[in-house]
Design a protein around this motif. Sequence first.
Motif, PDB file in Angstrom:
ATOM      1  N   ILE A  22       0.903  -1.220   0.243  1.00 23.75           N
ATOM      2  CA  ILE A  22       0.447   0.083   0.050  1.00 23.75           C
ATOM      3  C   ILE A  22       0.935   1.161   0.012  1.00 23.75           C
ATOM      4  N   ILE A  23       2.203   0.954   1.432  1.00 24.76           N
ATOM      5  CA  ILE A  23       3.284   2.029   0.767  1.00 24.76           C
ATOM      6  C   ILE A  23       3.895   2.301  -0.552  1.00 24.76           C
ATOM      7  N   SER A  24       3.853   1.573  -1.249  1.00 25.20           N
ATOM      8  CA  SER A  24       4.319   1.840  -2.704  1.00 25.20           C
ATOM      9  C   SER A  24       3.201   3.030  -3.770  1.00 25.20           C
ATOM     10  N   PHE A  25       1.814   1.776  -3.573  1.00 23.90           N
ATOM     11  CA  PHE A  25       1.337   3.020  -4.317  1.00 23.90           C
ATOM     12  C   PHE A  25       0.332   4.316  -3.663  1.00 23.90           C
ATOM     13  N   LEU A  26       1.047   4.630  -2.609  1.00 21.10           N
ATOM     14  CA  LEU A  26       0.732   5.942  -2.027  1.00 21.10           C
ATOM     15  C   LEU A  26       2.118   6.769  -2.686  1.00 21.10           C
ATOM     16  N   ILE A  27       3.285   6.005  -2.214  1.00 15.26           N
ATOM     17  CA  ILE A  27       4.273   7.103  -3.220  1.00 15.26           C
ATOM     18  C   ILE A  27       3.799   7.311  -4.104  1.00 15.26           C
ATOM     19  N   ALA A  28       3.997   6.801  -5.275  1.00 15.47           N
ATOM     20  CA  ALA A  28       3.651   6.411  -6.564  1.00 15.47           C
ATOM     21  C   ALA A  28       2.990   7.448  -7.032  1.00 15.47           C
ATOM     22  N   GLY A  29       1.428   6.722  -6.300  1.00 10.84           N
ATOM     23  CA  GLY A  29       0.100   7.621  -6.674  1.00 10.84           C
ATOM     24  C   GLY A  29       0.352   8.857  -6.430  1.00 10.84           C
ATOM     25  N   PHE A  30       1.169   9.838  -5.119  1.00  9.60           N
ATOM     26  CA  PHE A  30       0.946  10.967  -4.550  1.00  9.60           C
ATOM     27  C   PHE A  30       1.877  11.936  -5.325  1.00  9.60           C
ATOM     28  N   VAL A  31       3.110  11.115  -6.385  1.00  9.24           N
ATOM     29  CA  VAL A  31       3.897  11.792  -6.644  1.00  9.24           C
ATOM     30  C   VAL A  31       2.885  12.404  -8.228  1.00  9.24           C
ATOM     31  N   GLY A  32       2.222  11.454  -9.090  1.00 13.82           N
ATOM     32  CA  GLY A  32       2.100  11.476 -10.202  1.00 13.82           C
ATOM     33  C   GLY A  32       0.850  12.962  -9.889  1.00 13.82           C
TER      34      GLY A  32
END
Length: 484
Positions: A22-32
């Motif tokens: 979930i953290i991996s997706f959150l970091i990537a989604g945040f930046v995008g």
Amino acid sequence: MDSNNTAATAVDTSNIKTMPIIISFLIAGFVGLFSETALNIALQNIINGFGISASSAQWLTTGYLLTLGVLVPVSGLIMQWFTTRQLFLTSLVFSIIGTLIAAIAPSFAVLLIARIVQAVGTALLLPLMFNTILNIIPPHRRGKAMGLIGLVIMFAPAVGPTVSGLIIDKLTWHWIFWFSLPLLVIALVFGAFFMQNVTQLTKPKIDILSIVLSTIGFGGVVYGFSHAGEGGGWGDPIVIVTIAVGILSLILFSVRQVKMEQPMMNLNAFRYPMFVLGLLLILVSMMVMLSSMILLPLYLQTSLALTPLVAGLTMLPGGVINGLLSPVMGGLFDKFGPRFLVTPGLIIVTLVMFGFSTISLETSTSFIVGLHIALMIGISMIMMPAQTNGLNQLPPSLYPDGTAIMNTLQQVAGAIGTAVAISIMTAGSDRYMESAANPQDPNTAIQAFTEGVQSSFIFGIIAAIVGVVISFFIRRVKVDHQAN
């Protein structure tokens, strides 16, 4: 039609480390999502720097959404051919390449290409993120999980304009992308260490005709609306032909999917009424939200003559509150269901649209801040509950198709909402200028622009009222299946 053959099935989750994924997706989604809204505040600088019109600059948003509308429908198929880890890392590579191109873009055309490359990364990431959550989180906990995702997804767009304003105040808009680049690299490294595969691959047959029909269909509809918004007008032959061809292609695409044993997109998801209602509410919310998010920065900087920094700060409180409320709404959804959140949320949004339709050259920034906060509170009450409730009704075999359908039509609705809003704004401005006593006066042009913005929010009022009516039919889904 055997839906079990069309979707990647979940693997044994006993060894899955949920939180790192979930953290991996959150970091990537945040930046995008940060870079997407950060660019909205920079639109005026880009317009001035490249000497383009506002309707042309709109393509930085519409082109992005057009790419998503073309690629996201294929995501259900892609998730059956490639692992979670492969798709996650690939999406970040595209995002990094697109961000780097944007950071060094010497012209508007290069910047537009960069946005399209970025959109490829997002088109892979968004459906993958929701499909993964559905597979690793049991239904009774999905509200909180979706709320956590909502926290980041809404917080990123909230801080984007403010950080963008700070950057533009001291540097050029190129530095928005230089700021994003190292964060994307961090997300790539984090994902390389912690992302796990959560589905078994089925590798169904690839139907080229379905891909072609999907591309022409969704692409034609988005392009047609976008061209109308760019100034072509609704009677323009290009607008009429592209929308007509798009709709015809979508009809042929749908017929083909129903007849295929292994469709590219399993339309059986539409047999579930709460999924359909949730989808409709999401589409209404996307049209209202994205049209507002492109109109407000232009209004703040053109009509009220605010600097990019102040305009960004004006929109910050609403976005931050929306992000902070997402986990709260997730918990309330798990406890009470969607009805007591969605209908009041849409009523709030409708009242806000009425408020925005009254803005003028004398409107105070505090009034705008208050309306924007109310809008974001209303949106937080609609989006996550409607989406989670709808997806909960689907059996696990339809998760990839359901997320692909929902994410695809979100992008199409966003593009349509943005294009219609800009088109109405332009038409309203032109009408004012035609009747103006002194069209050459710069103040007249500003007043005309403001009149156009007022007219655009009437579209938001109509969309929100439609959403209120739809919300009366929503009910809580009783989930009989569990995440595998």
